[in-house]
Design an enzyme around this catalytic site. Structure first.
Site, mmCIF file in Angstrom:
data_model
loop_
_atom_site.group_PDB
_atom_site.id
_atom_site.type_symbol
_atom_site.label_atom_id
_atom_site.label_comp_id
_atom_site.label_asym_id
_atom_site.label_seq_id
_atom_site.Cartn_x
_atom_site.Cartn_y
_atom_site.Cartn_z
ATOM 1 N N GLU A 161 0.798 -1.221 0.000
ATOM 2 C CA GLU A 161 0.000 0.000 0.000
ATOM 3 C C GLU A 161 0.836 1.278 0.000
ATOM 4 O O GLU A 161 0.459 2.272 -0.612
ATOM 5 C CB GLU A 161 -0.944 0.015 1.215
ATOM 6 C CG GLU A 161 -2.038 -1.033 1.182
ATOM 7 C CD GLU A 161 -3.098 -0.749 0.132
ATOM 8 O OE1 GLU A 161 -3.162 0.389 -0.366
ATOM 9 O OE2 GLU A 161 -3.855 -1.685 -0.208
ATOM 10 N N SER A 186 -57.617 -23.189 31.251
ATOM 11 C CA SER A 186 -57.596 -23.555 32.675
ATOM 12 C C SER A 186 -56.318 -23.142 33.379
ATOM 13 O O SER A 186 -56.249 -23.195 34.617
ATOM 14 C CB SER A 186 -57.811 -25.069 32.828
ATOM 15 O OG SER A 186 -59.102 -25.430 32.371
#
Length: 810
Positions: A116, A512
């Site tokens: 780079e 229930s």
């Protein structure tokens, strides 16, 4: 005459040149040219500096102050941990793990510089030589093939600017780069760059890249691996080894050769690196081992702190989740739903294939289907296919007794007994269905189906069983009643296909399972477990201005006469429960339910006794936890604490404890529900051989099935049903559909724990009563049974009520 004058007079004289036209001498020409050059140069410098100054002041307007990077805090991953600090989830927009420069391998730094910016340590932010070289290269190529940007320029662009290609952006980038070089050291800039740059597949920074591509920390990378990663920022998508390994290796080798050229590695190291095989890890989705619970956490944090803090600030979120319990819960839900779904019948193949000639296309199809579905057992690189997993296959042959299935590189056989459930689906409640007797009644050649891997016969042959993805869904929540800590949460069969959390968001009729709340209101209102209520037919006119009538019946469609409250709850008697509510009043029952933690609006009618008013599983578990925690309500807690990126605590839960019913009432309801397990609809869970209090719940037409139960350590609730209010099929009760999931989870969750009994409240006493009358009985009465009572509400002895009210009233 002195010596000096003499020597001077003796010096030879230069001859005079003839210049008849009076033209300037060569010496004067040189002066003129020199002064002209200096003038032009000076003018050029003045113009250049002026232009540079103009450009600087024009394009530097609005640029950010690079000094703010002294507090550089890039977007990082927020992590979610279990109660034992196991990583269970991650939140991020940019997958980044910060790595200090000293933890980054030297070879990765060198590879980055080599490919780079090899002059990084010698320029001041921009590299004129690199710019000129790039211009020449690009001119010769006829298009852009090389850039001249330095690492500092790339960093300034990434941090502060857009990625548009324009002269203005390049100028602003250069200005920022120079400013950064004036403020920061080279090491600072390199560290920021290596932690900021995008490396592909959602990975930002070298640490995330190392884990994404090689499945290991950056510090463990080899030279070749460092070189591969260093080559990605130029074009992460183009050079990704997952997308084009050949191009990635080419870019890697270029970086290796550059490293050798610059003296970073030896020739021997270069050759070894060039020859190294690329061993990739696996691109992973964000970690999420408890998807419904994690989504519940995400919504809480996002609402409290906002999306930016959650996804960018690197929070550490420590939850109450027990990961082992969560794994058990997810497994129990998936297996329980698959088993339940088989009772509803077989809905047919996923698709049909008529052409078997293209094996590559078939393999691609099966691989795609497998990738889109969740596995039951986690595979590994060493064992990619594991017994117990659900995979997709193609039926290639069917006889009466079996089916042959192609699995993509493997084969398998489904015997009839492993598909005999596959009748045509039918939800009629008046028909009972039998098993199929012929494999051809379920499968045909060309069917693409789901199968479960059983025992392996050899390297390529498996025993299989037919599977299908369930239509029925489920929710499960488990928490510690003494702390409120949520230990497990499952909101459905497959989070990938439905993010709706049925544990916290689905409002369903509890049936229930709501009855213990009605009984609590009645006992608080003066009833006792021994109180007798007549179980007999009763008719209610629902509206004064209509002739509509409601005649409730028990599940068995029978009536049982005088019934104690204990017997009524044990066997879930509807009529007794309705009469209790009628006596205590609907407002009283609603008020008690709200104290227990039910926040959903309750209907103002007697049908709530049978659980007609919708609640969430979360609410019902919270209410049952009050019974398990001696009447104290503790708000469920999913998070222990949250730390920011600097380790500072920013959140701890506000623990709310409130005594909402007496400890004596909680103990009585718990004791009543223990009878449900010992003698009633919850008998299946007696196999735990532990003190368990529980209640089943089933709604009309078998639409919802519930099981709510708890030990002293854990309260766990399970709901099963379809997202649409449709029947699940005949006899799909809480006992049949929900208990298996609850039981499988609790067996694993309680394994290895010492057996504990429920605490005894000092507000209760035990007395012997006559179960037929509810009156206190003498200890020598052979019919007498021990019963639990509140100290201030003891049963009367036979004849006491008659003496109080007078004989004429009897």
């Amino acid at each position: 005459m002195n010596d000096k004058k003499f020597l001077k007079n003796q010096q030879p004289q230069r001859p005079q040149r003839h210049n008849p036209a009076g033209k300037p001498s060569p010496k004067r020409w040189k002066r003129i040219l020199l002064y002209s050059f200096l003038g032009v140069t000076l003018l050029g410098l003045i113009v250049g500096f002026g232009a540079a100054g103009f450009i600087y002041f024009k394009y530097s307007k609005g640029l950010p102050d690079v000094r703010q990077l002294r507090d550089y805090q890039p977007s990082t991953i927020s992590r979610v941990y279990s109660e034992n600090d196991e990583l269970i989830a991650e939140f991020y927009i940019e997958k980044r793990v910060l790595a200090p420069l000293e933890d980054i391998p030297l070879h990765l730094k060198q590879a980055t510089l080599a490919i780079e910016d090899s002059n990084f340590y010698y320029h001041f932010g921009i590299d004129p030589k690199a710019i000129v070289r790039a211009m020449i290269t690009n001119f010769q190529a006829g298009h852009v093939v090389e850039g001249g940007s330095t690492i500092t320029q790339q960093l300034s662009k990434t941090l502060f600017l857009s990625f548009e290609r324009s002269l203005e952006r390049k100028i602003r980038e250069a200005i920022l780069a120079i400013r950064m070089e004036l403020v920061f050291t080279k090491e600072d800039i390199l560290e920021m760059y290596l932690n900021q740059i995008y490396y592909g597949h959602g990975s930002y920074g070298v640490e995330a890249a190392a884990r994404t591509y090689f499945g290991k920390p950056v510090k463990d990378l080899s030279i070749a691996e460092c070189a591969l990663i260093s080559g990605l920022p130029k074009a992460p998508n183009h050079y990704s080894p997952y997308k084009d390994l050949e191009k990635s290796i080419g870019r890697r080798n270029h970086a290796i050769r550059r490293m050798a050229h610059l003296g970073f590695i030896t020739e021997q190291e270069k050759e070894q690196a060039l020859a190294e095989e690329v061993k990739l890890g696996q691109v992973m989705d964000p970690i999420n081992k408890a998807p419904y619970f994690v989504e519940y956490i995400r919504q809480f944090i996002q609402e409290k702190y906002g999306s930016s803090k959650l996804y960018r600030d690197g929070l550490k979120i420590y939850t109450t989740l027990n990961y082992a319990n969560q794994v058990s819960a997810q497994k129990a839900v998936r297996e329980g739903l698959r088993e339940a779904d088989k009772r509803f019948g077989y809905r047919g193949p996923l698709q049909r294939v008529s052409d078997f000639s293209d094996r590559e296309a078939l393999d691609t199809l099966l691989a795609k289907l497998n990738a889109e579905s969740e596995t039951t057992v986690e595979a590994s690189e060493e064992q990619p296919v594991v017994e117990g997993n659900i995979v997709h296959g193609l039926v290639t042959r069917v006889t009466q007794d079996e089916a042959k299935v192609y699995l993509g590189g493997m084969q398998g056989t489904i015997p009839l007994e492993n598909m005999d459930w596959a009748r045509e689906p039918n939800t009629r409640l008046d028909i009972r269905w039998s098993k199929i007797q012929n494999a051809r009644h379920a499968l045909a050649v060309g069917d693409v189906i789901m199968v479960k891997l059983g025992q392996k016969q050899n390297t390529t042959q498996w025993n299989l069983s037919l599977e299908q993805e369930p239509e029925v869904q489920a929710g499960l929540i488990s928490l510690d009643p003494t702390t409120g800590h949520i230990k497990a949460m499952v909101g459905g069969y497959d989070f990938k296909k439905s993010q709706f959390n049925r544990a916290t968001q689905a409002i369903r009729q509890p049936g229930s399972a709501f009855k213990p709340i009605i009984f609590a209101a009645a006992i608080e209102d003066g009833y006792t477990p021994a109180s007798i209520v007549i179980d007999s037919p009763i008719i209610f006119k629902e509206k004064e201005d209509t002739f509509d009538k409601w005649k409730p019946v028990n599940f068995s469609e029978k009536f049982y006469g005088p019934t104690s409250l204990r017997t009524a709850l044990t066997h879930s008697r509807n009529v007794v429960t309705i009469k209790l509510l009628q006596h205590t009043g609907v407002p009283k029952a609603v008020e008690v339910s709200q104290r227990l933690g039910i926040q959903s609006p309750m209907a103002n009618n007697l049908s709530i006794a049978l659980g007609s008013s919708g609640v969430t599983l979360y609410e019902l578990v919270r209410a049952y936890a009050v019974f398990a925690n001696q009447g104290q309500r503790i708000e469920p807690i999913p998070i222990r604490m949250i730390l920011d990126r600097d380790g500072e605590m920013i959140y701890t839960p506000n623990i709310e404890k409130k005594q909402v019913i007496s400890s004596g009432l909680a103990a009585i309801i718990t004791d009543l529900m223990r009878s449900v397990v010992d003698h009633g609809t919850g008998r299946k869970v007696k196999v735990l051989n532990r003190p368990i209090a529980a209640k089943t719940g089933t709604t009309n037409n078998y639409i919802d099935a519930w099981f709510m139960g708890y030990s002293p350590e854990l309260v766990t609730g399970v709901w099963v049903g379809k997202d649409r209010d449709e029947t699940m099929g005949v006899n799909e009760t809480g006992s049949r559909a929900a208990i298996p999931i609850w039981l499988q989870f609790m067996e694993e969750a309680l394994q290895g724990r010492a057996v504990k009994d429920f605490p005894v409240s000092d507000e209760v006493v035990y007395m012997k009563v006559n179960p037929e009358t509810g009156y206190a009985a003498n200890y020598d009465n052979p019919k007498a049974q021990l019963e639990m009572f509140l100290r201030d509400n003891l049963p009367m002895k036979a004849g006491e009520l008659e003496a109080i009210l007078g004989k004429d009233n009897f």
